[in-house]
Design a protein around this motif. Sequence first.
Motif, PDB file in Angstrom:
ATOM      1  N   GLN A   1      55.916 138.500  74.241  1.00 47.44           N
ATOM      2  CA  GLN A   1      55.046 139.660  74.401  1.00 47.44           C
ATOM      3  C   GLN A   1      55.339 140.366  75.714  1.00 47.44           C
ATOM      4  O   GLN A   1      55.913 139.775  76.637  1.00 47.44           O
TER       5      GLN A   1
ATOM      6  N   THR B   1      48.302 139.031  66.208  1.00 43.45           N
ATOM      7  CA  THR B   1      49.662 139.346  66.650  1.00 43.45           C
ATOM      8  C   THR B   1      50.631 139.489  65.480  1.00 43.45           C
ATOM      9  O   THR B   1      51.712 140.061  65.642  1.00 43.45           O
TER      10      THR B   1
ATOM     11  N   ASP C   1      50.124 142.772  70.558  1.00 42.39           N
ATOM     12  CA  ASP C   1      51.023 141.990  71.396  1.00 42.39           C
ATOM     13  C   ASP C   1      50.386 140.701  71.891  1.00 42.39           C
ATOM     14  O   ASP C   1      51.066 139.845  72.441  1.00 42.39           O
TER      15      ASP C   1
END
Length: 310
Positions: A96, A136, A142
């Motif tokens: 991320q 996610t 993210d």
Amino acid sequence: MRVFRRRLFRRRRGTRRHRAAGTPGIAGPRAARVLLGCLPGVAAVVALVLCAHGVEHAAETSARRGTHRPAAMLYTAPRPHIVPRSQWLGDAARKQPRPRYDDRVAAVFVHHTDSPNGYDCADAPRILRDLYTGQTGTRDWDDIGYNFVVDRCGTVYEGRAGGVERAVTGAHTQGFNHGTTGIAALGTFTAGMPVPRAMLHAIAALSAWKLGLTGTDPRASVRLVSSNGLSRYAAGTTAKLPALAGHNDGYMTSCPGAALHARLPEVRQLAARLQGRPTGPQEGHSRRAGSSDPGALPSTPQSADRRWGS
């Protein structure tokens, strides 16, 4: 001749007496005049010395008073125990981008995760991993949107990455993700559902600590600027909201559920007591502004506000 000598002798003796009157150490008219003439100058010097001493003493006293503020005016709360995300996320973590930050946390938004209530608290880490995977993966966020999650036993979990003590920009209340912290209650708390007391106490303790970092009273109102027109307020609008608010105070949703939202006044009072604030009608003592309103927190629209509204 004798008369002349006597007169001369007397004149000389008088001269000596006259000179003796001006001799230092002998009190005479001239010495008195000199002494009186010097007194104003001496008095001025003494006055200057006393004045300087008084100013210095006053400055030292003021400095001491300024550095020793009453501890009761700080209104902070201890940090509760927080389970780090590494303990519940483990190998499920995805790649991320770096966390984003704001300059302070001005408010807390309370949520519920809209998941089953009858879980064993030992299963909370697994449920959190499922939430993380859903947000996610399916939603393509993210990271998990909530900054913190609290289970029914009162255990506090670190949610979004970036550091629990920092003002991490979350993805929990569209329009008001900036300068706020999102705390999610693990479960569903619609009307008629019981809210565990341990959960309420943990939310209060966490809110008291986070808001105490900026000296904000949990019972106060704060001004936040909406960054997204999809919230309850048009973009750029300054909204006056509770410092400890429900998700539906800033966004059009039923979250955190009617049952949990109805308990928020109780949570605010408990959080204020945990900060050491006096009980009573007075609310909102902000260290930053000296009032219940720390000033509008500017917020700029970002992708998190446009995409993450839950």
